[in-house]
Write a protein that holds these residues in place. Structure first.
Motif, PDB file in Angstrom:
ATOM      1  N   LEU A 189       0.830  -1.207   0.000  1.00 30.22           N
ATOM      2  CA  LEU A 189       0.000   0.000   0.000  1.00 30.22           C
ATOM      3  C   LEU A 189       0.863   1.254   0.000  1.00 30.22           C
ATOM      4  CD1 LEU A 189      -2.987   0.892   0.121  1.00 30.22           C
ATOM      5  CD2 LEU A 189      -2.727   1.071   2.590  1.00 30.22           C
ATOM      6  N   THR A 190       1.889   1.250   0.826  1.00 29.73           N
ATOM      7  CA  THR A 190       2.793   2.403   0.880  1.00 29.73           C
ATOM      8  C   THR A 190       3.465   2.633  -0.463  1.00 29.73           C
ATOM      9  OG1 THR A 190       3.198   2.022   3.239  1.00 29.73           O
ATOM     10  CG2 THR A 190       4.790   3.376   2.057  1.00 29.73           C
ATOM     11  N   TYR A 191       3.903   1.555  -1.100  1.00 24.31           N
ATOM     12  CA  TYR A 191       4.585   1.672  -2.390  1.00 24.31           C
ATOM     13  C   TYR A 191       3.680   2.305  -3.442  1.00 24.31           C
ATOM     14  CZ  TYR A 191       6.448   0.282  -6.920  1.00 24.31           C
ATOM     15  OH  TYR A 191       6.886   0.302  -8.223  1.00 24.31           O
ATOM     16  N   ILE A 192       2.458   1.828  -3.557  1.00 26.56           N
ATOM     17  CA  ILE A 192       1.549   2.356  -4.585  1.00 26.56           C
ATOM     18  C   ILE A 192       1.238   3.819  -4.339  1.00 26.56           C
ATOM     19  CG2 ILE A 192      -0.779   2.206  -5.531  1.00 26.56           C
ATOM     20  CD1 ILE A 192       1.094   0.073  -6.598  1.00 26.56           C
ATOM     21  N   PHE A 193       0.965   4.179  -3.105  1.00 24.54           N
ATOM     22  CA  PHE A 193       0.616   5.574  -2.837  1.00 24.54           C
ATOM     23  C   PHE A 193       1.821   6.494  -2.981  1.00 24.54           C
ATOM     24  CE2 PHE A 193      -3.406   4.034  -1.290  1.00 24.54           C
ATOM     25  CZ  PHE A 193      -4.256   5.105  -1.498  1.00 24.54           C
ATOM     26  N   ASP A 194       3.007   5.985  -2.720  1.00 23.89           N
ATOM     27  CA  ASP A 194       4.209   6.807  -2.909  1.00 23.89           C
ATOM     28  C   ASP A 194       4.556   6.968  -4.384  1.00 23.89           C
ATOM     29  OD1 ASP A 194       4.456   7.166  -0.211  1.00 23.89           O
ATOM     30  OD2 ASP A 194       6.066   5.691   0.055  1.00 23.89           O
ATOM     31  N   GLU A 195       4.327   5.921  -5.168  1.00 22.67           N
ATOM     32  CA  GLU A 195       4.801   5.917  -6.550  1.00 22.67           C
ATOM     33  C   GLU A 195       3.722   6.221  -7.585  1.00 22.67           C
ATOM     34  OE1 GLU A 195       7.961   5.584  -7.339  1.00 22.67           O
ATOM     35  OE2 GLU A 195       8.536   5.330  -5.236  1.00 22.67           O
ATOM     36  N   LYS A 196       2.462   5.889  -7.299  1.00 20.64           N
ATOM     37  CA  LYS A 196       1.433   5.956  -8.328  1.00 20.64           C
ATOM     38  C   LYS A 196       0.320   6.976  -8.056  1.00 20.64           C
ATOM     39  CE  LYS A 196       3.201   2.448 -10.650  1.00 20.64           C
ATOM     40  NZ  LYS A 196       2.496   1.204 -10.907  1.00 20.64           N
ATOM     41  N   VAL A 197       0.224   7.485  -6.844  1.00 23.56           N
ATOM     42  CA  VAL A 197      -0.864   8.400  -6.483  1.00 23.56           C
ATOM     43  C   VAL A 197      -0.300   9.809  -6.358  1.00 23.56           C
ATOM     44  CG1 VAL A 197      -2.636   8.939  -4.765  1.00 23.56           C
ATOM     45  CG2 VAL A 197      -2.091   6.551  -5.296  1.00 23.56           C
ATOM     46  N   ARG A 198      -1.034  10.765  -6.909  1.00 24.26           N
ATOM     47  CA  ARG A 198      -0.538  12.145  -6.879  1.00 24.26           C
ATOM     48  C   ARG A 198      -0.403  12.644  -5.447  1.00 24.26           C
ATOM     49  NH1 ARG A 198      -4.730  15.648  -5.881  1.00 24.26           N
ATOM     50  NH2 ARG A 198      -6.841  14.793  -6.139  1.00 24.26           N
ATOM     51  N   GLU A 199       0.590  13.465  -5.237  1.00 22.41           N
ATOM     52  CA  GLU A 199       0.853  14.002  -3.910  1.00 22.41           C
ATOM     53  C   GLU A 199      -0.311  14.888  -3.449  1.00 22.41           C
ATOM     54  OE1 GLU A 199       4.380  16.516  -1.590  1.00 22.41           O
ATOM     55  OE2 GLU A 199       4.558  16.010  -3.719  1.00 22.41           O
ATOM     56  N   GLY A 200      -0.676  14.738  -2.198  1.00 17.44           N
ATOM     57  CA  GLY A 200      -1.777  15.508  -1.648  1.00 17.44           C
ATOM     58  C   GLY A 200      -3.128  14.852  -1.760  1.00 17.44           C
ATOM     59  N   SER A 201      -3.204  13.729  -2.461  1.00 12.84           N
ATOM     60  CA  SER A 201      -4.481  13.035  -2.605  1.00 12.84           C
ATOM     61  C   SER A 201      -4.971  12.535  -1.248  1.00 12.84           C
ATOM     62  CB  SER A 201      -4.332  11.844  -3.557  1.00 12.84           C
ATOM     63  OG  SER A 201      -5.499  11.056  -3.550  1.00 12.84           O
ATOM     64  N   LYS A 202      -6.264  12.668  -1.020  1.00 12.40           N
ATOM     65  CA  LYS A 202      -6.886  12.202   0.225  1.00 12.40           C
ATOM     66  C   LYS A 202      -7.552  10.838   0.056  1.00 12.40           C
ATOM     67  CE  LYS A 202      -5.842  16.006   2.370  1.00 12.40           C
ATOM     68  NZ  LYS A 202      -4.788  16.006   3.411  1.00 12.40           N
ATOM     69  N   ALA A 203      -7.325  10.204  -1.095  1.00 16.37           N
ATOM     70  CA  ALA A 203      -7.915   8.890  -1.330  1.00 16.37           C
ATOM     71  C   ALA A 203      -7.421   7.891  -0.289  1.00 16.37           C
ATOM     72  CB  ALA A 203      -7.571   8.405  -2.735  1.00 16.37           C
ATOM     73  N   GLN A 204      -8.287   6.947   0.038  1.00 17.18           N
ATOM     74  CA  GLN A 204      -7.958   5.921   1.009  1.00 17.18           C
ATOM     75  C   GLN A 204      -7.994   4.555   0.343  1.00 17.18           C
ATOM     76  OE1 GLN A 204      -6.885   5.846   4.035  1.00 17.18           O
ATOM     77  NE2 GLN A 204      -7.054   7.988   4.651  1.00 17.18           N
ATOM     78  N   ALA A 205      -7.452   3.570   1.043  1.00 13.54           N
ATOM     79  CA  ALA A 205      -7.485   2.201   0.544  1.00 13.54           C
ATOM     80  C   ALA A 205      -7.470   1.247   1.719  1.00 13.54           C
ATOM     81  CB  ALA A 205      -6.300   1.940  -0.380  1.00 13.54           C
ATOM     82  N   ALA A 206      -7.894   0.033   1.474  1.00 13.34           N
ATOM     83  CA  ALA A 206      -7.905  -1.005   2.506  1.00 13.34           C
ATOM     84  C   ALA A 206      -7.568  -2.338   1.867  1.00 13.34           C
ATOM     85  CB  ALA A 206      -9.264  -1.070   3.193  1.00 13.34           C
ATOM     86  N   ILE A 207      -6.964  -3.223   2.660  1.00 13.10           N
ATOM     87  CA  ILE A 207      -6.541  -4.530   2.177  1.00 13.10           C
ATOM     88  C   ILE A 207      -6.895  -5.585   3.227  1.00 13.10           C
ATOM     89  CG2 ILE A 207      -4.601  -5.955   1.386  1.00 13.10           C
ATOM     90  CD1 ILE A 207      -3.081  -3.377   0.789  1.00 13.10           C
ATOM     91  N   VAL A 208      -7.371  -6.731   2.755  1.00 12.95           N
ATOM     92  CA  VAL A 208      -7.563  -7.899   3.620  1.00 12.95           C
ATOM     93  C   VAL A 208      -6.953  -9.090   2.919  1.00 12.95           C
ATOM     94  CG1 VAL A 208      -9.219  -9.490   4.653  1.00 12.95           C
ATOM     95  CG2 VAL A 208      -9.654  -7.039   4.725  1.00 12.95           C
ATOM     96  N   VAL A 209      -6.141  -9.865   3.650  1.00 18.64           N
ATOM     97  CA  VAL A 209      -5.574 -11.103   3.134  1.00 18.64           C
ATOM     98  C   VAL A 209      -5.975 -12.226   4.078  1.00 18.64           C
ATOM     99  CG1 VAL A 209      -3.486 -12.329   2.423  1.00 18.64           C
ATOM    100  CG2 VAL A 209      -3.587  -9.835   2.215  1.00 18.64           C
ATOM    101  N   MET A 210      -6.507 -13.322   3.524  1.00 13.99           N
ATOM    102  CA  MET A 210      -6.921 -14.447   4.365  1.00 13.99           C
ATOM    103  C   MET A 210      -6.653 -15.762   3.662  1.00 13.99           C
ATOM    104  SD  MET A 210     -11.112 -14.415   4.045  1.00 13.99           S
ATOM    105  CE  MET A 210     -11.277 -12.764   4.702  1.00 13.99           C
ATOM    106  N   SER A 211      -6.712 -16.824   4.426  1.00 15.28           N
ATOM    107  CA  SER A 211      -6.637 -18.176   3.865  1.00 15.28           C
ATOM    108  C   SER A 211      -8.019 -18.572   3.362  1.00 15.28           C
ATOM    109  CB  SER A 211      -6.155 -19.163   4.927  1.00 15.28           C
ATOM    110  OG  SER A 211      -4.876 -18.798   5.421  1.00 15.28           O
ATOM    111  N   ALA A 212      -8.069 -19.679   2.636  1.00 12.50           N
ATOM    112  CA  ALA A 212      -9.338 -20.106   2.050  1.00 12.50           C
ATOM    113  C   ALA A 212     -10.377 -20.489   3.094  1.00 12.50           C
ATOM    114  CB  ALA A 212      -9.102 -21.282   1.105  1.00 12.50           C
ATOM    115  N   ASP A 213      -9.930 -20.757   4.318  1.00  9.43           N
ATOM    116  CA  ASP A 213     -10.878 -21.112   5.368  1.00  9.43           C
ATOM    117  C   ASP A 213     -11.375 -19.904   6.142  1.00  9.43           C
ATOM    118  OD1 ASP A 213      -8.605 -20.431   6.722  1.00  9.43           O
ATOM    119  OD2 ASP A 213      -8.612 -22.166   8.066  1.00  9.43           O
ATOM    120  N   GLY A 214     -10.948 -18.685   5.739  1.00 11.94           N
ATOM    121  CA  GLY A 214     -11.412 -17.477   6.391  1.00 11.94           C
ATOM    122  C   GLY A 214     -10.496 -16.938   7.465  1.00 11.94           C
ATOM    123  N   ALA A 215      -9.364 -17.610   7.717  1.00  6.36           N
ATOM    124  CA  ALA A 215      -8.409 -17.126   8.721  1.00  6.36           C
ATOM    125  C   ALA A 215      -7.697 -15.893   8.174  1.00  6.36           C
ATOM    126  CB  ALA A 215      -7.404 -18.218   9.049  1.00  6.36           C
TER     127      ALA A 215
END
Length: 731
Positions: free
Chosen positions: A389-415
């Motif tokens: 997330l840090t990489y994309i916002f540092d490299e691909k998102v314009r400076e000063g943007s207030k856009a947000q993002a969220a990420i979830v990573v889980m196993s196939a059983d929901g863990a």
């Protein structure tokens, strides 16, 4: 007559022993005496001549002197009597408090609530919540460096006073007046004994019927009025009478707040340095002692540099007072204390908050005991998501943007293995966009439309006509969906329709299999939010959370069974070995057939290799997923999986401002790609569990008739969905 002319007799020394005088008759003696002249000694005569003549006193002066003497005697009389009364009252007060004080061991843990320690899947601590208490320490068991640092910083005459330090109080008053404050405002000149009295709230126990809340209770304990200072001094004297100096210091070291939710030296040592309080170095002991002044602002987890600077001041005090040699002081300054890996990482703040909120309240938020929760978190995966997330916002998102993002990573059983709820990753108690933000899902919902069709016997190779269609919605009028590119593509397979995220085929398939069935399948996969009633359901008009959607995709990966995302593996009381409760989620009931799920995975694999999600594709392994973009690009999604992990990404503005130039196939897919590249480092590649092209029979899906959905009641939601999605915009 003068004898000045008489010849002076020679100076002769007196005899040491005079000869016995002959007795003289009384008659002779009295006769001689009567004739002999009376002579006045020369010294007496001289004194009379030298004596000053008495001067008559001024009566006014005499009267004033008498009045002053009377007033002095009056004041003295009152003073010693009042002093005696005050002393007696003080002695009675000290004696009463002395009698009410418990044994020192009963005062070591003063928290109103317990703490929660969270460990990752490998049982390593990564987060703490609540009022942490690491265990009892004593003045003898803590590191000598910590003990000396506390004394050097807080009360260098601790072992030599009777609980109060008049010199310290006068010095504090002088500093306060010089700095323009009241005599009791600012510096208090309190001894460690007085600070301990304050930590004990002068023996007053919290009563919810008296105080509005614990915050009000603590504020009352820390008021600085003159009367409060008098009571504090009295309580301090009682402490000195009841306990030894080491016992008072032990109470202080166990009850003092040291920042980061840590109460007491042991909790702080574990929280910041990952070691017991007995093993602290001089630099670490100085850092903890420095926190006593301002534990929140100086906490090393908030500002390590500021905390290290304060520790440097403490080291100087220790050196000046002889607790550290010059060489040890130089070494401590050259090698300042550093945070432990867990404290430095501050990993899983959003994840920890989610586990705390999803666990039983009587254990996670209202427990008076200390609880340990083992979780599903994988620190490596958590860091992978944060770094991506840090990489994309540092490299691909314009400076000063207030856009947000969220990420979830889980196993196939929901863990759940990792979670990022916003751009600021090192937080606690913040708004979690992964679990709390309800957003429209857009085309990320379409897999559940095709899952329903496959479950009902359709094949990925079946075709449907991508041509204009108008549906009459009761209460809203006709609605004509459009594709994202505003074009029509003729007859396409279900795989092609999903791969290109075509809107019209998705609506027709949903109408064909029945909207009720689509809602049923989606809800059974775990989407519990209210699902839209009209045909716009197929285009993701409904709202859901990222964790809910990611869990639903996990159900597709595991072969068609529902999944409840979970983070809690087991909960036990601190010190116990047997858990009180175990995992609250995992794989549930089957929703669709396994072969239908595997065919759907093949269709979603086409999305990442040849379709809208190609930016998410990985070079070294098979992945499948789906993009999603809502009307006016207010939300952009990419959710997908490999054979090992499921990941979901959402991007947007908190205030629903449209994203500029962003769709699910853009930045969200790139965030997903960067996350999964890092997640799979060192993980052997495994093929997706899918039915490959041509393995299913081919047939033509019937074209849905433009007829209203069968419902007896009318609602305004269809009109809202029509307005939102009438222009397509789902890709």
């Amino acid at each position: 007559m003068s004898d000045s002319g008489r010849k002076k007799p020679p100076l002769v020394a007196d005899r040491r022993y005079s000869a016995k005088k002959k007795p003289t008759s009384a008659k002779t003696s009295s006769k001689t005496a009567s004739k002999a002249p009376i002579k006045t000694p020369a010294k007496a005569s001289a004194k009379r001549r030298a004596a000053p003549r008495k001067v008559a006193r001024n009566p006014i002066v005499a009267a004033l002197r008498a009045v002053v003497r009377w007033i002095f005697r009056l004041i003295w009389g009152f003073s010693w009597r009042i002093g005696a009364i005050v002393f007696a009252l003080l002695a009675l007060s000290v004696g009463y408090i002395y009698m009410t004080l418990p044994e020192a061991n009963a005062l070591l843990d003063g928290r109103a609530k317990g703490s929660v320690t969270l460990t990752d899947r490998s049982s390593q601590v990564f987060a703490w919540r609540g009022d942490q208490f690491g265990g009892v320490v004593t003045a003898q068991s803590v590191s000598p460096h910590l003990k000396n640092a506390v004394i050097a910083t807080e009360d260098k005459r601790f072992y030599h006073h009777f609980g109060l330090s008049p010199r310290g109080i006068l010095g504090a008053v002088r500093i306060n007046l010089r700095e323009g404050r009241g005599p009791l405002s600012g510096h208090g000149g309190s001894t460690i004994t007085q600070q301990t009295a304050k930590l004990l709230c002068l023996g007053v126990v919290y009563d919810p019927e008296i105080w509005k809340n614990e915050t009000a209770y603590e504020a009352d304990c820390r008021t600085g009025s003159l009367w409060r200072k008098i009571k504090e001094a009295t309580f301090a004297l009682a402490l000195e009478a009841k306990y030894t100096k080491d016992e008072i210091l032990s109470i202080y070291l166990n009850r003092a707040y040291l920042g980061g939710g840590a109460y007491g030296a042991e909790a702080a040592a574990q929280r910041f340095f990952g070691k017991p309080a007995s093993a602290l170095s001089a630099a670490e002991g100085a850092m903890l002692a420095g926190l006593l002044t301002a534990p929140t602002s100086l906490a090393p987890t908030n500002n390590l540099e500021r905390s290290q600077n304060r520790a440097g001041v403490v080291i100087g005090l220790m050196q000046d007072q002889g607790y550290l040699s010059d060489s040890l002081a130089r070494d401590a300054l050259a090698n300042p204390a550093e945070l432990s890996e867990a404290a430095e990482a501050r990993a899983g703040g959003y994840f920890a908050d989610w586990v705390m909120s999803s666990g039983p309240e009587f254990f996670t938020r209202n427990s008076a005991a200390d609880v340990v929760i083992k979780t599903t978190l994988d620190p490596r995966i958590q860091k992978a998501a944060e770094d991506a997330l840090t990489y994309i916002f540092d490299e691909k998102v314009r400076e000063g943007s207030k856009a947000q993002a969220a990420i979830v990573v889980m196993s196939a059983d929901g863990a759940v293995r990792g979670m990022v709820g916003g751009r600021k990753t090192k937080v606690a108690g913040a708004f979690n966009r992964a679990t709390q933000a309800l957003r429209q899902t857009g085309s990320a919902f379409k897999p559940f439309v095709y899952a329903t069709a496959l479950e009902m016997g359709y094949s990925s190779n079946d075709t449907i006509e991508d041509s204009p269609v108008t549906i009459n919605i009761p209460g809203s009028g006709p609605w004509t969906p459009q594709n994202y590119d505003k074009k029509f593509h003729g007859r396409v397979t279900l795989t092609e329709a999903l791969r290109s995220s075509l809107n019209i085929p998705a609506v027709k398939v949903a109408q064909s299999v029945g909207l009720d069935m689509v809602r049923k399948v989606a809800s059974e996969f775990g989407i519990q939010s209210d699902l839209a009633l009209g045909p716009a359901l197929a285009l993701g008009a409904s709202e859901s959370t990222l964790i809910e959607m990611t869990g639903a995709y996990a159900g597709i990966l595991n072969g068609g069974s529902s999944v409840t995302p979970y983070g809690l593996v087991e909960l036990r009381m601190q010190g116990d070995t047997e858990p009180v409760m175990t995992a609250t989620g995992g794989i549930g009931e089957r929703v669709i057939r396994e072969d239908a799920a595997q065919e759907l995975i093949w269709m979603m694999y086409q999305v990442t290799t040849r379709g809208t999600g190609s930016r998410a594709n990985l070079d070294d392994r098979e992945v499948a997923g789906k993009t999603g973009t809502t009307q006016a690009a207010r939300d952009a999604w990419f959710i997908g999986f490999s054979a090992d992990y499921v990941a979901g990404v959402w991007m947007g503005y908190d205030d629903n401002t449209p994203l500029r130039g962003v769709t699910g196939s853009g930045l969200p897919a790139e965030i997903w790609h960067e996350t999964m590249v890092r997640v799979h480092e060192g993980v052997p590649a495994s093929p997706l569990p899918m039915l490959r092209n041509g393995s299913a029979p081919k047939k033509t899906a019937p074209v849905a008739k433009a007829k209203p959905e069968r419902r007896d009641t009318q609602t305004g939601i269809e009109k809202m969905l029509r307005d939102l999605l009438g222009g397509g915009g789902n890709r």
